[in-house]
Design a protein around this motif. Sequence first.
Motif, PDB file in Angstrom:
ATOM      1  N   THR A 208       0.824  -1.106  -0.096  1.00 36.73           N
ATOM      2  CA  THR A 208       0.066  -0.102  -0.016  1.00 36.73           C
ATOM      3  C   THR A 208       0.937   1.192   0.042  1.00 36.73           C
ATOM      4  OG1 THR A 208      -1.448  -1.189   1.601  1.00 36.73           O
ATOM      5  CG2 THR A 208      -1.981   0.978   1.166  1.00 36.73           C
ATOM      6  N   PRO A 209       0.604   2.175  -0.965  1.00 36.49           N
ATOM      7  CA  PRO A 209       1.461   3.408  -0.905  1.00 36.49           C
ATOM      8  C   PRO A 209       0.935   4.422   0.417  1.00 36.49           C
ATOM      9  CG  PRO A 209      -0.261   3.538  -2.780  1.00 36.49           C
ATOM     10  CD  PRO A 209      -0.284   2.150  -1.927  1.00 36.49           C
ATOM     11  N   CYS A 210       1.796   5.019   0.903  1.00 35.62           N
ATOM     12  CA  CYS A 210       1.584   6.141   1.600  1.00 35.62           C
ATOM     13  C   CYS A 210       1.624   7.687   1.262  1.00 35.62           C
ATOM     14  CB  CYS A 210       2.854   6.245   2.899  1.00 35.62           C
ATOM     15  SG  CYS A 210       2.711   4.618   3.982  1.00 35.62           S
ATOM     16  N   TRP A 211       0.920   8.480   1.916  1.00 35.65           N
ATOM     17  CA  TRP A 211       1.162   9.867   1.618  1.00 35.65           C
ATOM     18  C   TRP A 211       2.163  10.431   1.861  1.00 35.65           C
ATOM     19  CZ3 TRP A 211      -2.294  11.589  -1.967  1.00 35.65           C
ATOM     20  CH2 TRP A 211      -3.530  11.240  -2.154  1.00 35.65           C
ATOM     21  N   LYS A 276       6.876  11.645 -13.569  1.00 39.46           N
ATOM     22  CA  LYS A 276       6.373  11.895 -14.976  1.00 39.46           C
ATOM     23  C   LYS A 276       5.325  10.660 -15.671  1.00 39.46           C
ATOM     24  CE  LYS A 276       8.301  15.609 -14.724  1.00 39.46           C
ATOM     25  NZ  LYS A 276       7.429  16.407 -13.759  1.00 39.46           N
ATOM     26  N   ASP A 277       5.850   9.529 -15.205  1.00 39.28           N
ATOM     27  CA  ASP A 277       4.941   8.525 -15.613  1.00 39.28           C
ATOM     28  C   ASP A 277       3.677   8.107 -14.920  1.00 39.28           C
ATOM     29  OD1 ASP A 277       4.571   5.956 -17.260  1.00 39.28           O
ATOM     30  OD2 ASP A 277       4.982   5.027 -15.466  1.00 39.28           O
ATOM     31  N   ARG A 278       2.773   7.937 -15.936  1.00 37.45           N
ATOM     32  CA  ARG A 278       1.221   8.000 -15.481  1.00 37.45           C
ATOM     33  C   ARG A 278       1.007   6.530 -14.645  1.00 37.45           C
ATOM     34  NH1 ARG A 278      -2.041   8.061 -20.176  1.00 37.45           N
ATOM     35  NH2 ARG A 278      -1.862  10.223 -20.060  1.00 37.45           N
ATOM     36  N   TRP A 279       1.485   5.695 -15.089  1.00 38.80           N
ATOM     37  CA  TRP A 279       1.216   4.322 -14.230  1.00 38.80           C
ATOM     38  C   TRP A 279       2.017   4.293 -12.934  1.00 38.80           C
ATOM     39  CZ3 TRP A 279      -1.780   0.412 -13.909  1.00 38.80           C
ATOM     40  CH2 TRP A 279      -1.572  -0.536 -13.459  1.00 38.80           C
ATOM     41  N   LEU A 280       3.095   4.972 -12.908  1.00 46.13           N
ATOM     42  CA  LEU A 280       3.932   4.979 -11.565  1.00 46.13           C
ATOM     43  C   LEU A 280       3.231   6.043 -10.592  1.00 46.13           C
ATOM     44  CD1 LEU A 280       6.152   4.161  -9.975  1.00 46.13           C
ATOM     45  CD2 LEU A 280       7.560   6.004 -11.120  1.00 46.13           C
ATOM     46  N   ARG A 281       2.631   7.008 -11.306  1.00 43.08           N
ATOM     47  CA  ARG A 281       1.809   7.893 -10.345  1.00 43.08           C
ATOM     48  C   ARG A 281       0.573   7.223  -9.915  1.00 43.08           C
ATOM     49  NH1 ARG A 281       2.630  12.140 -14.305  1.00 43.08           N
ATOM     50  NH2 ARG A 281       0.429  11.852 -15.240  1.00 43.08           N
ATOM     51  N   ARG A 282       0.000   6.354 -10.472  1.00 45.59           N
ATOM     52  CA  ARG A 282      -1.028   5.561 -10.237  1.00 45.59           C
ATOM     53  C   ARG A 282      -0.792   4.736  -8.920  1.00 45.59           C
ATOM     54  NH1 ARG A 282      -3.892   0.604 -10.823  1.00 45.59           N
ATOM     55  NH2 ARG A 282      -5.947   0.801 -11.213  1.00 45.59           N
ATOM     56  N   GLN A 283       0.377   3.969  -9.453  1.00 44.95           N
ATOM     57  CA  GLN A 283       0.813   3.089  -8.258  1.00 44.95           C
ATOM     58  C   GLN A 283       1.378   3.594  -6.959  1.00 44.95           C
ATOM     59  OE1 GLN A 283       3.926   1.568 -10.829  1.00 44.95           O
ATOM     60  NE2 GLN A 283       3.187  -0.644 -10.372  1.00 44.95           N
ATOM     61  N   VAL A 284       1.691   4.881  -7.016  1.00 46.56           N
ATOM     62  CA  VAL A 284       2.240   5.405  -5.771  1.00 46.56           C
ATOM     63  C   VAL A 284       1.324   6.513  -5.169  1.00 46.56           C
ATOM     64  CG1 VAL A 284       4.789   5.298  -6.376  1.00 46.56           C
ATOM     65  CG2 VAL A 284       3.358   7.486  -6.947  1.00 46.56           C
ATOM     66  N   THR A 285       0.115   6.788  -5.794  1.00 46.01           N
ATOM     67  CA  THR A 285      -0.935   7.281  -5.247  1.00 46.01           C
ATOM     68  C   THR A 285      -2.010   6.661  -4.129  1.00 46.01           C
ATOM     69  OG1 THR A 285      -0.952   8.851  -7.230  1.00 46.01           O
ATOM     70  CG2 THR A 285      -2.928   9.156  -5.500  1.00 46.01           C
ATOM     71  N   PRO A 286      -2.081   6.824  -3.032  1.00 48.55           N
ATOM     72  CA  PRO A 286      -2.772   6.071  -1.982  1.00 48.55           C
ATOM     73  C   PRO A 286      -4.186   6.123  -2.448  1.00 48.55           C
ATOM     74  CG  PRO A 286      -1.243   7.445  -0.901  1.00 48.55           C
ATOM     75  CD  PRO A 286      -1.268   7.743  -2.266  1.00 48.55           C
TER      76      PRO A 286
END
Lengths: 495, 307
Positions: A208-211, A276-286
């Motif tokens: 689970t990513p954290c803020w 910058k990458d949309r998928w990585l942004r999705r992965q790291v956004t809680p």
Amino acid sequence: MAVTDTETPIHRVLIVGAGFSGLGTALRLQQEGIDDIVILERASEIGGTWRDNTYPGAACDIPSNLYSFSFAQNPAWSRSYAGSNEIMEYIHWLADAYGLRRYIRFNQRVQGLSYDSEEGIWTATTEQGETVRARQAVMAQGPLSNPSYPNIPGLNDFQGRVVHSADWDHDYDFNGKRVAVIGTGASGVQIVPELAKQASKLRVFQRTPCWIMPRLDFRKPEWQKTLFNKVPSAQAAIRKGLFLAHESMATGIIWDTPVNNALERLARAHIRHQVKDRWLRRQVTPEFKLGCKRVLMSSDYYPALQQDNCELITWPIVAINENGIRTAEGIEHQFDCLVFATGFSVPKTGTPFPVYGENGRELGSEWEKGAQAYKSINVAGYPNLFMIFGPNSGPGHNSALVYIEAQIEYIVKSVTTLRSLGVKAMDVREDVQKRHNQHLQKRLARTTWNSGCNSWYLTEDGFNATMYPGFATQYARQMKQVRLEDYRLVSSTGQ
Amino acid sequence: MANIDLNEMLDKVRNSQWALADIDWDKPGADRISAEQWPKLKDFMSDLMWIEHVGARGFAALSKNAEDPTLKEIYAYFHAEEQRHANAEMALMRRWGMLDGDDLPQPNVNLRLTIEWLDRYSDDMPLEVLGSVIPMLEIALDGALLKFLLEEVDDPLCHEVFEKINADEARHLGVDFHVMEMLGKGRMHQRIIKTVGTVANPKLILGVLAYAPLLNRMRDNIVAMGLKEERLYEAMGKYERIGGRTDEGRRNPWFQIISRHGKMVVDRNHIYHKPVDALVKASNYIPTRLLGPVPTWVEKLTWRPTA
């Protein structure tokens, strides 16, 4: 059970643990003229969680000027957020400057604490065979003292090196190694940027990513150190400012308010700016509300994840085998070293060792469904027992030391009050403790911590035995006064 | 109601994991692919692999949108499992000499458009939409494509791999239909209002414009490879039968929309195909370079059992 012993000397105060809490308590008691103190420490060194957390990048999330005792300021912090080495130096300085080492008995792991109602004495026994008796006992072993490993099948099958963030292997050379970091919490986000500089391949396994908020860390200018040295009130003023700034964060971290939304937007902007990458942004956004789990601070974690040698893996972990980690997308990720950045197992139920109170009652079984105390510090049926960082004293927004300091002052007042009144024991009333907890839980229900995410703040049943639902100022205010009417006082004659 | 205990299902999923490394990819039998079969099989496997991969991204969106934490976790596993299927199918393609070095098989333009849509908008779709579309795709995959493949291919390793894939797909279908029935609960007027609102959502309209031509192109490709259209009819029939076996299932408006759409897709004479086939043709003129690089989640596909 109660132990009757006439040969062992009876000390004034027994403290379990020589970390920040234990040393701070001894220091303040000593300043009040109480020096018949014994500190039992399981390790051979002081420092508690900061002694154990020596992984590369280990640092505090609270500015150093605030993450230190107000009664023992350090004007020479080198950075706005000190690393673990510097915090350890501060702890050593505390012990040396105030002569606290004489109280400590090292390598003594407490295996039980029991209260003798007749005598009003607490007895601690250690695994090493030592027995210590004292009129008051302080449990300052800390919530962050036992490394936690995830429940992954095959954990013991891995043939490479296994390292835990709380038990770092400084002899292992990570240069050119294939390394997995398991866990992306407070220690994970600090370790990853450091290991990314050394490992040939770094894979970060996230459940689970954290803020994560940006961390405004900077080297402190020399003139500031000089100023703080010469004008301590200037440092006190800065500390007050930092305290108030953190207090204001409570409105956005503890409760779901417009400030919470604003902070969440800031954290999202941080992700957008750094990833910058949309998928990585999705992965790291809680997906949970900011504040529900601990909010982290880092400005170099996201950039590290995007280095060529680094990759974030969010597939569920299936098992560990001799070569590495198998994930559910069917791939075996092979490594030389597994780093567990999985933090500590925080006791929310039970006690770290058996604690027997009046009439042989046992605290662990009373706390089976979740720990409860009065003002986090006393428990009914366990007279003269004090806890630091007891149930519901965790902050989500401010320095833990502010809370610890309030608890230490409460202990000092209680101990001196007992002495001045000539009272054998003080035991918080059951009804008062119950009312206190009903009120706490009612307030907790309205906090972000109870907004639906799984976190180490909650028991499996969703009971919050960890956090204090309010401002640090509120907490400190309730600790200012020892309300004797909330206690049952027992005189030396047993009445 | 399909009586599935989601907690039990999650345990079952956790306990049924397998990895590419469990399979001996150099086992004898690769030479049983005939020269005549090879080019058609290559195209078929490529389409199959992409369907699995696109399905994986769909499950990722479902995982994000599911409110129940157990269902959320099940979908996270299904996301990974569909990726595993795509990886395993790539490994089979490599075994049969169908991969050009380490390169991924090229997705056709309709796949590219669907991938773009999934990347940009799928997370914004309500659970009802993807939760009803994905079962249809899975039933077509499970009921028609995989059966066809196993009838056509003699390589024993192919059978071994698809036995594992089928076992995963059976669990997926169980959960899919359970969720479809869950989505049919609640007040009818509320469901209708919500459905109308979603249908009018421009993101969904764009999705339909990507998805409908993709289905037609896939259907044509697959039929050209020798799959009997009856197989697709049967699969659609199965979707309708299982999805509509309870009142709750039938009351799910998205089940009604998708089962009707499925029937149109498999009926070649339906007027529906006029505009959709025109879209397929039109899409041939879209220069794929304008779409830019594929999203990075596509790059995570691999035939290598270890990394």
